[in-house]
Design a protein around this motif. Structure first.
Motif, PDB file in Angstrom:
ATOM      1  N   ILE A 272     -34.249  12.318 -18.566  1.00 53.04           N
ATOM      2  CA  ILE A 272     -35.305  13.146 -18.052  1.00 53.04           C
ATOM      3  C   ILE A 272     -35.882  14.193 -19.120  1.00 53.04           C
ATOM      4  O   ILE A 272     -37.073  14.623 -19.212  1.00 53.04           O
ATOM      5  N   SER A 273     -34.858  14.450 -20.119  1.00 53.40           N
ATOM      6  CA  SER A 273     -35.556  15.475 -21.134  1.00 53.40           C
ATOM      7  C   SER A 273     -36.436  14.894 -22.150  1.00 53.40           C
ATOM      8  O   SER A 273     -37.206  15.415 -22.766  1.00 53.40           O
ATOM      9  N   GLY A 274     -36.461  13.383 -22.145  1.00 61.15           N
ATOM     10  CA  GLY A 274     -37.456  12.637 -22.900  1.00 61.15           C
ATOM     11  C   GLY A 274     -38.833  12.656 -22.033  1.00 61.15           C
ATOM     12  O   GLY A 274     -39.879  12.277 -22.770  1.00 61.15           O
ATOM     13  N   PHE A 275     -38.997  13.179 -21.022  1.00 58.64           N
ATOM     14  CA  PHE A 275     -40.250  13.201 -20.228  1.00 58.64           C
ATOM     15  C   PHE A 275     -41.181  14.085 -20.958  1.00 58.64           C
ATOM     16  O   PHE A 275     -40.816  15.093 -21.683  1.00 58.64           O
ATOM     17  N   PRO A 276     -42.724  13.958 -21.066  1.00 61.04           N
ATOM     18  CA  PRO A 276     -43.445  14.917 -21.496  1.00 61.04           C
ATOM     19  C   PRO A 276     -43.308  16.277 -20.836  1.00 61.04           C
ATOM     20  O   PRO A 276     -43.049  16.437 -19.627  1.00 61.04           O
ATOM     21  N   ASP A 277     -43.749  17.264 -21.565  1.00 59.64           N
ATOM     22  CA  ASP A 277     -43.494  18.954 -20.978  1.00 59.64           C
ATOM     23  C   ASP A 277     -44.336  19.059 -19.597  1.00 59.64           C
ATOM     24  O   ASP A 277     -43.709  19.607 -18.538  1.00 59.64           O
ATOM     25  N   TRP A 278     -45.454  18.499 -19.607  1.00 61.73           N
ATOM     26  CA  TRP A 278     -46.275  18.555 -18.045  1.00 61.73           C
ATOM     27  C   TRP A 278     -45.634  17.867 -17.142  1.00 61.73           C
ATOM     28  O   TRP A 278     -45.391  18.530 -15.929  1.00 61.73           O
ATOM     29  N   ALA A 279     -44.750  16.815 -17.338  1.00 60.03           N
ATOM     30  CA  ALA A 279     -44.074  16.055 -16.260  1.00 60.03           C
ATOM     31  C   ALA A 279     -42.794  16.802 -15.882  1.00 60.03           C
ATOM     32  O   ALA A 279     -42.519  17.055 -14.737  1.00 60.03           O
ATOM     33  N   LYS A 280     -42.148  17.533 -16.970  1.00 64.61           N
ATOM     34  CA  LYS A 280     -40.762  18.041 -16.641  1.00 64.61           C
ATOM     35  C   LYS A 280     -41.111  19.482 -15.779  1.00 64.61           C
ATOM     36  O   LYS A 280     -40.242  19.395 -14.981  1.00 64.61           O
ATOM     37  N   ARG A 281     -41.933  20.075 -16.024  1.00 69.61           N
ATOM     38  CA  ARG A 281     -42.548  21.197 -15.696  1.00 69.61           C
ATOM     39  C   ARG A 281     -42.831  20.867 -14.128  1.00 69.61           C
ATOM     40  O   ARG A 281     -42.527  21.748 -13.212  1.00 69.61           O
ATOM     41  N   SER A 282     -43.782  19.952 -13.713  1.00 63.98           N
ATOM     42  CA  SER A 282     -44.045  19.742 -12.444  1.00 63.98           C
ATOM     43  C   SER A 282     -43.202  19.040 -11.656  1.00 63.98           C
ATOM     44  O   SER A 282     -42.767  19.561 -10.251  1.00 63.98           O
ATOM     45  N   LEU A 283     -42.298  18.357 -12.153  1.00 64.67           N
ATOM     46  CA  LEU A 283     -40.919  17.708 -11.332  1.00 64.67           C
ATOM     47  C   LEU A 283     -40.339  18.677 -11.079  1.00 64.67           C
ATOM     48  O   LEU A 283     -39.573  18.958  -9.698  1.00 64.67           O
TER      49      LEU A 283
ATOM     50  N   GLY B 195     -43.833   9.994 -16.118  1.00 65.47           N
ATOM     51  CA  GLY B 195     -45.233  10.227 -16.714  1.00 65.47           C
ATOM     52  C   GLY B 195     -45.269   9.668 -18.311  1.00 65.47           C
ATOM     53  O   GLY B 195     -46.280  10.064 -19.030  1.00 65.47           O
ATOM     54  N   VAL B 196     -44.278   9.307 -18.776  1.00 63.61           N
ATOM     55  CA  VAL B 196     -44.156   8.882 -20.333  1.00 63.61           C
ATOM     56  C   VAL B 196     -45.488   7.713 -20.347  1.00 63.61           C
ATOM     57  O   VAL B 196     -45.368   6.795 -19.852  1.00 63.61           O
ATOM     58  N   HIS B 197     -46.041   8.220 -21.543  1.00 67.52           N
ATOM     59  CA  HIS B 197     -47.352   7.325 -21.806  1.00 67.52           C
ATOM     60  C   HIS B 197     -48.285   7.197 -20.815  1.00 67.52           C
ATOM     61  O   HIS B 197     -49.106   6.396 -20.611  1.00 67.52           O
ATOM     62  N   ASP B 198     -48.227   8.319 -19.862  1.00 68.07           N
ATOM     63  CA  ASP B 198     -49.179   8.432 -18.786  1.00 68.07           C
ATOM     64  C   ASP B 198     -50.067   9.629 -18.832  1.00 68.07           C
ATOM     65  O   ASP B 198     -49.439  10.580 -19.797  1.00 68.07           O
ATOM     66  N   ARG B 199     -50.728  10.165 -17.973  1.00 69.65           N
ATOM     67  CA  ARG B 199     -51.289  11.497 -17.988  1.00 69.65           C
ATOM     68  C   ARG B 199     -51.005  11.922 -16.672  1.00 69.65           C
ATOM     69  O   ARG B 199     -50.528  11.224 -15.638  1.00 69.65           O
ATOM     70  N   PRO B 200     -51.194  13.190 -16.360  1.00 71.76           N
ATOM     71  CA  PRO B 200     -51.072  13.978 -15.044  1.00 71.76           C
ATOM     72  C   PRO B 200     -52.078  13.479 -13.953  1.00 71.76           C
ATOM     73  O   PRO B 200     -53.241  13.073 -14.358  1.00 71.76           O
ATOM     74  N   TRP B 201     -51.665  13.361 -12.784  1.00 75.27           N
ATOM     75  CA  TRP B 201     -52.477  12.834 -11.698  1.00 75.27           C
ATOM     76  C   TRP B 201     -52.643  14.091 -10.588  1.00 75.27           C
ATOM     77  O   TRP B 201     -51.997  15.063 -10.905  1.00 75.27           O
ATOM     78  N   GLY B 202     -53.240  13.836  -9.518  1.00 74.36           N
ATOM     79  CA  GLY B 202     -53.470  14.819  -8.553  1.00 74.36           C
ATOM     80  C   GLY B 202     -52.028  15.388  -8.032  1.00 74.36           C
ATOM     81  O   GLY B 202     -51.011  14.253  -7.824  1.00 74.36           O
ATOM     82  N   GLU B 203     -51.739  16.607  -7.674  1.00 69.73           N
ATOM     83  CA  GLU B 203     -50.581  17.055  -7.232  1.00 69.73           C
ATOM     84  C   GLU B 203     -50.053  16.711  -5.900  1.00 69.73           C
ATOM     85  O   GLU B 203     -50.935  16.604  -5.123  1.00 69.73           O
ATOM     86  N   ARG B 204     -48.620  16.158  -5.675  1.00 69.59           N
ATOM     87  CA  ARG B 204     -48.388  16.092  -4.404  1.00 69.59           C
ATOM     88  C   ARG B 204     -47.005  16.174  -4.363  1.00 69.59           C
ATOM     89  O   ARG B 204     -46.228  16.428  -5.387  1.00 69.59           O
ATOM     90  N   ALA B 205     -46.346  16.254  -3.111  1.00 68.74           N
ATOM     91  CA  ALA B 205     -44.898  16.500  -2.870  1.00 68.74           C
ATOM     92  C   ALA B 205     -44.084  15.580  -3.917  1.00 68.74           C
ATOM     93  O   ALA B 205     -44.419  14.478  -4.065  1.00 68.74           O
ATOM     94  N   VAL B 206     -42.944  15.952  -4.119  1.00 72.48           N
ATOM     95  CA  VAL B 206     -41.724  15.330  -5.034  1.00 72.48           C
ATOM     96  C   VAL B 206     -42.230  14.950  -6.436  1.00 72.48           C
ATOM     97  O   VAL B 206     -41.716  15.287  -7.334  1.00 72.48           O
ATOM     98  N   PHE B 207     -43.381  14.138  -6.494  1.00 74.16           N
ATOM     99  CA  PHE B 207     -43.869  13.734  -7.592  1.00 74.16           C
ATOM    100  C   PHE B 207     -44.569  14.775  -8.370  1.00 74.16           C
ATOM    101  O   PHE B 207     -44.829  14.483  -9.909  1.00 74.16           O
ATOM    102  N   GLY B 208     -45.044  15.927  -7.859  1.00 73.44           N
ATOM    103  CA  GLY B 208     -45.675  16.751  -8.749  1.00 73.44           C
ATOM    104  C   GLY B 208     -47.165  16.097  -9.345  1.00 73.44           C
ATOM    105  O   GLY B 208     -47.702  15.347  -8.311  1.00 73.44           O
ATOM    106  N   THR B 209     -47.322  16.136 -10.597  1.00 75.35           N
ATOM    107  CA  THR B 209     -48.654  15.367 -10.942  1.00 75.35           C
ATOM    108  C   THR B 209     -48.222  14.181 -11.780  1.00 75.35           C
ATOM    109  O   THR B 209     -49.110  13.533 -12.471  1.00 75.35           O
ATOM    110  N   VAL B 210     -46.889  13.781 -11.210  1.00 74.88           N
ATOM    111  CA  VAL B 210     -46.810  12.274 -11.920  1.00 74.88           C
ATOM    112  C   VAL B 210     -47.295  11.311 -10.991  1.00 74.88           C
ATOM    113  O   VAL B 210     -47.350  11.294  -9.858  1.00 74.88           O
TER     114      VAL B 210
END
Ligand code: FAD
Length: 437
Positions: A295-306, A398-413
């Motif tokens: 998961i270190s390879g995930f983009p920063d926005w996804a790491k923070r949100s997860l 969220g690798v190669h994807d973008r943030p989506w609406g925030e929700r439980a567990v997934f955050g913005t993934v």
């Protein structure tokens, strides 16, 4: 054949001298003798310098995610591909041997025995293969060259950095494609090929059930299913190519497949997008991001949100065993897992849902990544591939994807649920087909 374009495919792993002896092509990821740029490069060097050429494949018993076992469907599939390579070697007069053991020992010993002058290999971005090649490199004192024979555009020519997504790689590929998407010269020698197969593998290889040749599998897709490829997201319809194992083991060249699709009656852009842009984006990620396998390879926005949602209550928690034996409350997920364990293939659309639910049902993103990768690589014939690492990293992080609406567990993934599946296709039919009765 443009010499510059061929040279662009080659990368030197060392600057040791070219010895006077034989050229060895150590076939690894690209298990074929037709439409293979690594073989073309090796044969070109052999011809220019008037040296013999031999090809070797090493059956390695100890990859970390898979241990050799003659009845494991993944090794059976590997062996079926190799049997076809043996037939090709005889037809084309190319010396070919299948050895067994750890390449770190087998390749240097072979180079010594044969007094070889140059070692060539095909390219893979995966760390385990790269580490093996580093060890081989240390043990030899001749030039070692690597050729990208897997990507239509060599990974280092397509881009010099990890791309954000298909939208940033696509224009680069489109610009270079006319230069690189060329028909690949045939390599053929007069005379009888010297063939050698390690004794412990010969009877096993001979006894394997036949598999449609790469050519036949490709033709059956192009002639019978390509026209319906736009229905590819419906798991009830078998309209996708089912060529992923052929591409993973390198039995079929992506370059050749792309040319055949372009020249067919249905030159589907959608198919070329998946088979070139998405596939080569996966190699790009693994080549330039050393953390592709965690998961270190995930983009920063996804790491923070997860991380922010790490302690959210999970609606269900399952053990690895419950997942592996398809014992969840979700019939669609169980059906997908059953399709995987029964056929060693899961439909691409269900792979997304399947992986996202693992994130939802496992206590942490780290464990979810490991679990998804373990099941993917244990069962998928096309597993242990950059496409697998990236598919899972896309779904969970969220690798190669973008943030989506925030929700439980997934955050913005990006999230997927059963209602979404039902809007897309007849889930009940899929469940009915893949539920053990
Ligand atoms: P087709 O739709 O016919 O596509 C043709 C080829 O294009 C495929 O064979 C594959 O090489 C390539 N391709 C298609 N979709 C993708 C994609 N999204 N990303 C990269 N390349 C693609 N693919 C693997 O090869 N090995 C894996 O281990 C793997 N694991 C995955 C795990 C997850 C969670 C996800 C979401 C996707 C995964 N994929 C993997 C990508 C994709 O699902 C499969 O390549 C595809 O479903 C294979 O079936 P097909 O050959 O009929 O595909």
């Amino acid at each position: 054949m443009s010499r510059l374009l061929l040279e662009n495919r080659i990368s030197a792993r060392n600057d040791k001298p070219y010895g006077p002896g034989k050229i060895i092509y150590w076939m690894n990821r690209d298990q074929r003798l037709v439409d293979n740029w690594a073989l073309v490069a090796a044969a070109d060097l052999a011809q220019k310098t008037n040296r013999p050429l031999a090809v070797v494949f090493v059956m390695f018993d100890g990859f970390s995610s898979l241990v050799f076992n003659q009845s494991n469907p993944i090794y059976v599939r590997l062996g079926q591909g190799l049997r076809h390579v043996l037939d090709e070697a005889r037809r084309l007069g190319i010396d070919f041997s299948i050895e067994r053991g750890n390449p770190i020992e087998v390749i240097p010993a072979l180079i010594k025995r044969e007094r070889a002058g140059v070692l060539m290999s095909d390219f893979s971005p995966l760390k385990e293969i790269q580490a093996i090649k580093d060890h081989v490199n240390e043990a030899i004192d001749i030039r070692f060259l690597e050729v990208d024979a897997h990507n239509v555009i060599p990974v280092w020519m397509a881009s010099n950095k990890a791309e954000w997504g298909a939208y940033t790689l696509r224009p680069k590929i489109q610009r270079l494609l006319p230069n690189y998407l060329l028909s690949i010269p045939e390599v053929k020698f007069l005379g009888t090929a010297q063939i050698h197969v390690d004794q412990s593998l010969a009877a096993w290889l001979d006894g394997l059930p036949p598999l449609p040749t790469p050519e036949a599998a490709m033709r059956s897709f192009i002639d019978e299913r390509l026209t319906d490829y736009h229905f590819r997201n419906n798991p009830n319809l078998d309209v996708t190519s089912r060529l992923s194992a052929y591409l993973h083991f390198g039995n079929l060249s992506a370059n050749r497949l792309a040319l055949e699709v372009q020249q067919s009656r249905h030159p589907s852009e959608e198919f070329l997008e998946e088979m070139i842009v998405r596939r080569e984006l996966a190699d790009n990620f693994c080549h330039y991001n050393q953390n592709y396998d965690s998961i270190s390879g995930f983009p920063d926005w996804a790491k923070r949100s997860l991380d922010a949602h790490r302690n959210d209550p999970r609606p269900y928690i399952y053990t690895l065993e419950e997942l592996e034996y398809a014992k969840t409350h979700d019939p669609a997920w169980n059906a997908a897992q059953t399709q995987l364990t029964k056929t060693n293939y899961m439909h691409g659309y269900m792979r997304m849902y399947w992986a996202k639910k693992i994130l939802e049902w496992i206590p942490s993103p780290e464990e979810a990544f490991k679990t998804a990768l373990y099941l993917n690589d244990k069962y998928q014939l096309d597993g242990r591939d950059p496409n697998g690492y990236v598919g899972i990293a896309w779904a969970l992080g969220g690798v190669h994807d973008r943030p989506w609406g925030e929700r439980a567990v997934f955050g913005t993934v990006r999230y997927m649920n059963m209602a979404g599946l039902k809007r897309k296709f007849g889930v009940d039919e899929y469940v009915d087909r893949w539920t053990i009765k």
